[in-house]
Scaffold this motif. Structure first.
Motif, mmCIF file in Angstrom:
data_model
loop_
_atom_site.group_PDB
_atom_site.id
_atom_site.type_symbol
_atom_site.label_atom_id
_atom_site.label_comp_id
_atom_site.label_asym_id
_atom_site.label_seq_id
_atom_site.Cartn_x
_atom_site.Cartn_y
_atom_site.Cartn_z
ATOM 1 N N ASP A 167 10.524 20.929 -5.458
ATOM 2 C CA ASP A 167 10.211 19.775 -6.291
ATOM 3 C C ASP A 167 10.702 18.466 -5.690
ATOM 4 O OD1 ASP A 167 12.889 20.441 -6.564
ATOM 5 O OD2 ASP A 167 13.001 19.830 -8.666
ATOM 6 N N MET A 168 11.287 18.514 -4.488
ATOM 7 C CA MET A 168 11.793 17.299 -3.884
ATOM 8 C C MET A 168 10.672 16.524 -3.200
ATOM 9 S SD MET A 168 14.760 17.063 -4.859
ATOM 10 C CE MET A 168 15.052 15.561 -3.952
ATOM 11 N N PRO A 169 10.846 15.195 -3.038
ATOM 12 C CA PRO A 169 9.736 14.345 -2.597
ATOM 13 C C PRO A 169 9.494 14.352 -1.098
ATOM 14 C CG PRO A 169 11.669 12.994 -3.026
ATOM 15 C CD PRO A 169 12.035 14.397 -3.423
ATOM 16 N N PHE A 170 9.415 15.555 -0.468
ATOM 17 C CA PHE A 170 9.068 15.601 0.945
ATOM 18 C C PHE A 170 7.697 14.986 1.189
ATOM 19 C CE2 PHE A 170 11.816 19.436 2.316
ATOM 20 C CZ PHE A 170 12.847 18.578 2.597
ATOM 21 N N GLY A 171 6.762 15.118 0.241
ATOM 22 C CA GLY A 171 5.394 14.665 0.455
ATOM 23 C C GLY A 171 5.074 13.355 -0.197
ATOM 24 N N ASN A 172 6.087 12.551 -0.542
ATOM 25 C CA ASN A 172 5.854 11.374 -1.344
ATOM 26 C C ASN A 172 5.819 10.067 -0.562
ATOM 27 O OD1 ASN A 172 5.653 12.946 -3.568
ATOM 28 N ND2 ASN A 172 7.440 12.148 -4.630
ATOM 29 N N ALA A 173 5.677 10.115 0.749
ATOM 30 C CA ALA A 173 5.525 8.862 1.495
ATOM 31 C C ALA A 173 4.204 8.217 1.125
ATOM 32 C CB ALA A 173 5.567 9.143 2.994
ATOM 33 N N GLU A 174 4.217 6.907 1.067
ATOM 34 C CA GLU A 174 2.978 6.174 0.761
ATOM 35 C C GLU A 174 2.015 6.303 1.938
ATOM 36 O OE1 GLU A 174 1.563 1.561 0.097
ATOM 37 O OE2 GLU A 174 3.630 2.147 -0.401
ATOM 38 N N PRO A 175 0.780 6.760 1.700
ATOM 39 C CA PRO A 175 -0.143 6.980 2.818
ATOM 40 C C PRO A 175 -0.459 5.695 3.574
ATOM 41 C CG PRO A 175 -0.933 8.054 0.816
ATOM 42 C CD PRO A 175 0.203 7.158 0.408
ATOM 43 N N ALA A 176 -0.617 5.824 4.884
ATOM 44 C CA ALA A 176 -1.062 4.700 5.705
ATOM 45 C C ALA A 176 -2.557 4.469 5.483
ATOM 46 C CB ALA A 176 -0.782 4.988 7.177
ATOM 47 N N LEU A 177 -3.011 3.283 5.812
ATOM 48 C CA LEU A 177 -4.411 2.906 5.605
ATOM 49 C C LEU A 177 -5.335 3.716 6.504
ATOM 50 C CD1 LEU A 177 -6.402 0.887 4.244
ATOM 51 C CD2 LEU A 177 -6.053 -0.588 6.241
ATOM 52 N N ARG A 178 -6.403 4.272 5.912
ATOM 53 C CA ARG A 178 -7.425 5.004 6.658
ATOM 54 C C ARG A 178 -8.782 4.316 6.507
ATOM 55 N NH1 ARG A 178 -6.624 10.568 8.092
ATOM 56 N NH2 ARG A 178 -4.640 11.442 7.340
ATOM 57 N N ASN A 179 -9.708 4.672 7.398
ATOM 58 C CA ASN A 179 -11.088 4.253 7.257
ATOM 59 C C ASN A 179 -11.735 5.010 6.088
ATOM 60 O OD1 ASN A 179 -11.146 2.482 9.526
ATOM 61 N ND2 ASN A 179 -11.343 4.264 10.892
ATOM 62 N N PRO A 180 -12.858 4.518 5.562
ATOM 63 C CA PRO A 180 -13.535 5.212 4.461
ATOM 64 C C PRO A 180 -13.885 6.660 4.784
ATOM 65 C CG PRO A 180 -14.399 3.004 4.680
ATOM 66 C CD PRO A 180 -13.483 3.214 5.844
ATOM 67 N N ASP A 181 -14.128 6.979 6.065
ATOM 68 C CA ASP A 181 -14.471 8.351 6.432
ATOM 69 C C ASP A 181 -13.245 9.215 6.710
ATOM 70 O OD1 ASP A 181 -13.567 7.348 8.821
ATOM 71 O OD2 ASP A 181 -15.406 7.772 9.961
ATOM 72 N N GLY A 182 -12.055 8.675 6.472
ATOM 73 C CA GLY A 182 -10.829 9.442 6.636
ATOM 74 C C GLY A 182 -10.183 9.337 8.000
ATOM 75 N N THR A 183 -10.847 8.695 8.949
ATOM 76 C CA THR A 183 -10.273 8.547 10.283
ATOM 77 C C THR A 183 -9.250 7.416 10.294
ATOM 78 O OG1 THR A 183 -12.050 7.058 10.961
ATOM 79 C CG2 THR A 183 -12.355 9.416 11.386
ATOM 80 N N TRP A 184 -8.476 7.369 11.378
ATOM 81 C CA TRP A 184 -7.482 6.305 11.496
ATOM 82 C C TRP A 184 -8.113 5.076 12.141
ATOM 83 C CZ3 TRP A 184 -3.538 7.017 8.600
ATOM 84 C CH2 TRP A 184 -3.000 8.289 8.398
ATOM 85 N N PRO A 185 -7.884 3.891 11.583
ATOM 86 C CA PRO A 185 -8.405 2.669 12.215
ATOM 87 C C PRO A 185 -7.785 2.447 13.587
ATOM 88 C CG PRO A 185 -7.589 2.239 9.973
ATOM 89 C CD PRO A 185 -7.127 3.603 10.345
ATOM 90 N N ASP A 186 -8.562 1.906 14.510
ATOM 91 C CA ASP A 186 -7.991 1.497 15.793
ATOM 92 C C ASP A 186 -7.059 0.318 15.556
ATOM 93 O OD1 ASP A 186 -9.362 3.400 17.260
ATOM 94 O OD2 ASP A 186 -11.103 2.084 17.565
ATOM 95 N N GLU A 187 -5.851 0.413 16.053
ATOM 96 C CA GLU A 187 -4.881 -0.655 15.847
ATOM 97 C C GLU A 187 -4.277 -1.064 17.186
ATOM 98 O OE1 GLU A 187 -3.261 0.307 11.326
ATOM 99 O OE2 GLU A 187 -1.971 0.712 13.053
#
Length: 337
Positions: free
Chosen positions: A191-211
């Motif tokens: 029940d601990m928040p291992f998975g609670n990091a705020e997600p980084a921004l993704r493209n609408p199709d789920g891919t990562w934007p080129d940065e």
């Protein structure tokens, strides 16, 4: 999130990764109900439950003896892991007698030590604790064994005709050592928040934007640059209570000069141990749990590397020096897409 709450979350996460329950109680108070005791499956380096059934009671007793002798000899966890892997390869953790025509000359016991080579008398070598002690005594004479790959350190002691055979036991030895360290039970922190990091921004199709490396200077080093996604990783790791990292670095390889990697130091003096090691274990678990949210490509910690495709596996140290920094035993490396 307040600093007090961050501290409590961090302590509980560290406890879930293996600190003694008594220490957890002293830090949180006996009234804390954040984690409960539950059966602890031993995990292999792939992150999957290890096959604990491959070792019977007698084999586990020999493993315990090897570990405990290592402690009395002042040998650290890496040396104990090396010894376990050697005994796994040589005898499958069995106290083998002379096997006649099936024997390698006069080899005996879990480490297959030979009276004719000066390891001891047959009666002495019938004692697994004696053999473990002799193994550690010789290991400690090997310069730099603490930072050697397992196979290399094992071979310096054993002088085997098949030195690469030790490699395949690395994950099993690590898993068995961890099982011994955590005991028969561990804290269930599902029940601990291992998975609670705020997600980084993704493209609408789920891919990562080129940065690009567009944030100047890198706020963690005051020089160079980092990408927005790296900054997001730093912010989330800091919010979770982990140490502030150093990210940008001039180098001829890897993601640091691209602003896409950070090193989180657990200690400034040699290899992490005790609470520092536990904090590193906790952060490694947090990073893996949040890899998809944060775009983490790989995690390196304590001679192991994690990737989404392979899970945890042995790190071969292709660029680093033969020291705690090169083997990542004093810091966690995170690279982002």
């Amino acid at each position: 999130m307040t600093k007090a709450f961050i501290g409590i979350v961090t302590v509980v996460i560290i406890a879930c990764l293996g600190l003694p329950t008594l220490l957890l109680s002293s830090l949180l108070g006996s009234g804390s109900g954040a984690c409960s005791l539950a059966a602890s499956p031993t995990m292999s380096s792939s992150g999957q439950p290890a096959d604990t059934g491959q070792w019977d009671t007698e084999q586990l007793a020999i493993a315990t003896t090897i570990i405990e002798v290592g402690v009395t000899k002042g040998v650290d966890s890496w040396g104990q892991t090396i010894a376990l892997a050697v005994a796994m390869q040589e005898s499958r953790l069995q106290n083998l007698p002379h096997l006649g025509s099936r024997n390698n000359f006069d080899s005996l016991g879990p480490f297959q030590q030979r009276p004719s080579q000066g390891w001891g008398t047959p009666s002495q070598l019938a004692d697994p604790a004696y053999q473990a002690g002799k193994f550690y005594d010789k290991l400690k004479t090997v310069p730099g064994w603490q930072t050697m790959p397992l196979t290399e350190a094992a071979q310096k002691v054993q002088l085997s005709a098949y030195p690469q055979a030790y490699t395949k036991w690395t994950s099993d030895a690590i898993a068995l050592f961890d099982q011994h360290r955590t005991g028969e039970s561990a804290l269930d922190c599902s029940d601990m928040p291992f998975g609670n990091a705020e997600p980084a921004l993704r493209n609408p199709d789920g891919t990562w934007p080129d940065e690009s490396c567009s944030i100047h200077p890198d706020p963690t080093t005051g020089t160079g640059c980092i990408t927005p996604r790296t900054l997001h990783l730093v912010q989330q790791a800091t919010a979770a209570g982990f140490p502030k990292p150093g990210c940008y670095r001039v180098d001829d390889h890897g993601e640091h000069p691209k602003g896409r990697a950070c090193d989180f130091m657990m200690t400034t003096r040699g290899e992490a141990s005790g609470a520092q090691k536990a904090q590193g274990d906790a952060m490694a678990a947090w990073a893996v749990a949040n890899a998809d949210r944060l775009g983490i490509m790989y995690v390196i910690w304590f001679r192991m590397i994690w990737t989404p495709a392979q899970g945890w596996h042995t790190y071969n140290n292709p660029y680093g020096g033969n020291d705690p920094s090169g083997w990542h035993t004093n810091h966690i490396h995170l690279s982002v897409a």
